[in-house]
Design a protein around this motif. Structure first.
Motif, short mmCIF file in Angstrom:
data_model
loop_
_atom_site.label_atom_id
_atom_site.label_comp_id
_atom_site.label_asym_id
_atom_site.label_seq_id
_atom_site.Cartn_x
_atom_site.Cartn_y
_atom_site.Cartn_z
N MET A 1 16.66 -30.83 -0.79
CA MET A 1 15.65 -30.80 0.28
C MET A 1 14.45 -30.02 -0.23
O MET A 1 14.59 -28.94 -0.81
CB MET A 1 16.26 -30.10 1.51
N TYR A 2 13.29 -30.61 -0.03
CA TYR A 2 12.07 -29.91 -0.43
C TYR A 2 11.55 -29.09 0.75
O TYR A 2 11.59 -29.53 1.88
CB TYR A 2 11.00 -30.91 -0.88
N LEU A 3 11.07 -27.92 0.46
CA LEU A 3 10.58 -27.02 1.49
C LEU A 3 9.14 -26.63 1.21
O LEU A 3 8.72 -26.51 0.07
CB LEU A 3 11.42 -25.74 1.52
N LYS A 4 8.38 -26.42 2.30
CA LYS A 4 7.01 -25.92 2.15
C LYS A 4 7.06 -24.48 2.65
O LYS A 4 7.45 -24.24 3.78
CB LYS A 4 6.07 -26.75 3.01
N VAL A 5 6.71 -23.56 1.79
CA VAL A 5 6.88 -22.15 2.11
C VAL A 5 5.60 -21.37 1.89
O VAL A 5 4.86 -21.62 0.93
CB VAL A 5 7.93 -21.53 1.15
N GLN A 6 5.37 -20.40 2.77
CA GLN A 6 4.21 -19.54 2.55
C GLN A 6 4.70 -18.24 1.92
O GLN A 6 5.65 -17.63 2.40
CB GLN A 6 3.54 -19.25 3.89
N LEU A 7 4.05 -17.83 0.83
CA LEU A 7 4.47 -16.62 0.13
C LEU A 7 3.33 -15.65 -0.05
O LEU A 7 2.16 -16.04 -0.02
CB LEU A 7 5.01 -16.99 -1.26
N ASN A 8 3.70 -14.39 -0.24
CA ASN A 8 2.70 -13.36 -0.55
C ASN A 8 3.11 -12.69 -1.84
O ASN A 8 4.12 -12.01 -1.88
CB ASN A 8 2.67 -12.32 0.56
N TRP A 9 2.32 -12.90 -2.87
CA TRP A 9 2.62 -12.26 -4.15
C TRP A 9 1.46 -11.37 -4.57
O TRP A 9 0.32 -11.59 -4.17
CB TRP A 9 2.81 -13.33 -5.23
N LEU B 21 16.09 -22.75 8.81
CA LEU B 21 16.05 -23.46 10.08
C LEU B 21 14.62 -23.53 10.58
O LEU B 21 14.20 -24.47 11.20
CB LEU B 21 16.93 -22.77 11.12
N LYS B 22 13.86 -22.46 10.29
CA LYS B 22 12.47 -22.44 10.74
C LYS B 22 11.51 -22.95 9.69
O LYS B 22 10.35 -23.15 9.96
CB LYS B 22 12.08 -21.01 11.13
N ALA B 23 12.00 -23.17 8.49
CA ALA B 23 11.08 -23.54 7.42
C ALA B 23 10.59 -24.95 7.60
O ALA B 23 11.21 -25.76 8.25
CB ALA B 23 11.79 -23.42 6.07
N LYS B 24 9.49 -25.23 6.99
CA LYS B 24 8.97 -26.58 7.03
C LYS B 24 9.65 -27.36 5.91
O LYS B 24 9.51 -27.05 4.73
CB LYS B 24 7.46 -26.55 6.84
N CYS B 25 10.40 -28.41 6.28
CA CYS B 25 11.05 -29.25 5.29
C CYS B 25 10.17 -30.46 5.06
O CYS B 25 9.47 -30.91 5.95
CB CYS B 25 12.41 -29.72 5.78
N LEU B 26 10.22 -30.97 3.87
CA LEU B 26 9.42 -32.14 3.55
C LEU B 26 10.30 -33.27 3.06
O LEU B 26 11.27 -33.05 2.35
CB LEU B 26 8.41 -31.80 2.45
N MET B 27 9.94 -34.49 3.42
CA MET B 27 10.66 -35.65 2.92
C MET B 27 10.16 -35.95 1.51
O MET B 27 9.03 -35.63 1.15
CB MET B 27 10.40 -36.86 3.81
N GLU B 82 17.00 -31.85 9.67
CA GLU B 82 17.60 -33.12 10.08
C GLU B 82 16.59 -34.25 9.94
O GLU B 82 16.90 -35.34 9.46
CB GLU B 82 18.06 -33.04 11.54
N LEU B 83 15.37 -33.98 10.37
CA LEU B 83 14.29 -34.97 10.30
C LEU B 83 14.14 -35.48 8.88
O LEU B 83 14.05 -36.68 8.63
CB LEU B 83 12.99 -34.30 10.77
N CYS B 84 14.15 -34.55 7.93
CA CYS B 84 13.93 -34.94 6.54
C CYS B 84 15.12 -35.65 5.93
O CYS B 84 14.94 -36.59 5.14
CB CYS B 84 13.53 -33.74 5.71
N VAL B 85 16.32 -35.25 6.28
CA VAL B 85 17.47 -35.99 5.73
C VAL B 85 17.41 -37.44 6.23
O VAL B 85 17.62 -38.38 5.47
CB VAL B 85 18.81 -35.33 6.11
N LEU B 86 17.07 -37.63 7.50
CA LEU B 86 16.96 -38.99 8.05
C LEU B 86 15.85 -39.77 7.36
O LEU B 86 16.03 -40.94 7.00
CB LEU B 86 16.71 -38.95 9.56
#
Lengths: 176, 130
Positions: A1-9, B21-27, B82-86
């Motif tokens: 699963m790809y995630l979009k994350v905000q970071l502070n470095w 759970l709160k993170a933004k997932c991407l397809m 869930e949205l992204c797995v679908l």
């Protein structure tokens, strides 16, 4: 699963590079951030660090006393990749062994599917070895895409790599 | 593998840690559009492998279609994950969808089979007219 994350470095600019103005300084900070990002490669929490997508904010620089370097707090957004136990993913087979199969998924090089986790499939020795399902005739061989479920994930801090063990036990899983 | 004593991680129940759970997932198809635009950035292995992977496993290629899928799925009570797995696996039947994302049937949310079927049909319509 790809995630979009905000970071502070924090990005450190050596004293020698500070003899530049305005936009050039911003560029130097960005370049340094990208270098640090690439070097970091992966973390246990976020997974593999894939790419920086936006630079959100560069805070005020603070001079570090002994070296004269300046430290800039940078807020940015990036993409990361991680797999989770229980997640259904699609991997590509790259190695077939008697006891199981290795697959790639995104930046993960080694997803291991053991023969014990694909009980309908049997190893077929040949020039091009594969696992064959006696029931359906479908084959798991090199370059085939397999949909599987993640059973366990391990992060190796030293090599900055993730490994995972997957299985085919479940409906709708198997070669695509 | 996971440390003893931690609540057992299990994506099938959406137990993936509060942060995610709160993170933004991407397809994959969304990542493909982003990474293709960044191809001239530093060439590195993680980036390369990701780009190759998401290009191959994007179900939707057209940027408008990608946006439409995100909009469509956002209208249902789904966690980002869930949205992204679908969106990545594009199940064709309700049964398959539940097998891929078991958590959509749990947590007391109202996701009857009809609603799920409609969602899947809309997804495949977007693909047809891409």
């Amino acid at each position: 699963m790809y995630l979009k994350v905000q970071l502070n470095w924090n990005v450190v600019i050596p004293a020698e590079n500070l003899d530049i103005k305005g936009l050039m300084l911003q560029k130097a900070i960005l370049v340094r951030l990208l270098d640090d990002f690439a070097a970091k490669k992966a973390t246990k929490d976020l997974g593999y660090l894939v790419a920086v997508t936006t630079l959100n904010k560069i805070g005020e620089g603070k001079v570090r006393e002994h070296s004269g370097d300046v430290l800039f707090p940078v807020s940015f957004t990036c993409l990361s990749f991680k797999v989770f136990r229980g997640e259904v993913i699609e991997g590509v087979v790259h190695k077939i062994l008697k006891h199981g199969v290795f697959m790639r998924c995104g930046p993960i090089e080694n997803l291991y599917l053991s023969n014990q986790k694909m009980s309908d499939y049997q190893y077929q020795f040949a020039d091009n070895p594969c696992f064959l399902s006696l029931k359906t005739g479908s084959r798991i061989e090199k370059d085939v895409t397999v949909r599987c479920i993640v059973i366990g994930v391990k992060y190796m801090e030293a090599q900055k790599e993730f490994q995972a063990v997957v299985g085919l036990e479940g409906d709708y899983l198997g070669p695509i | 593998m996971s440390a003893a004593g931690e609540e057992e991680e299990n994506a099938a129940d959406l137990k993936i840690g509060d942060e995610f759970l709160k993170a933004k997932c991407l397809m994959n198809c969304e990542v493909s559009l982003i990474l293709e635009r960044k191809y001239d950035q530093l060439q590195q292995i993680v980036f390369e492998k990701s780009l190759q992977y998401v290009k191959r496993f994007s179900r939707y290629k057209n940027p408008d279609a990608v946006r439409q899928v995100r909009e469509l799925l956002s209208g249902y009570q789904l966690a980002e994950f869930e949205l992204c797995v679908l969106g990545n696996l594009c199940p064709e039947t309700v049964e398959e969808a539940i097998a891929m994302v078991p958590s959509i049937k749990s947590r007391g949310r109202v996701h009857d089979d009809e609603a799920i079927e409609k969602m899947l049909n809309d997804m495949s319509l977007i693909k047809k007219f891409e």
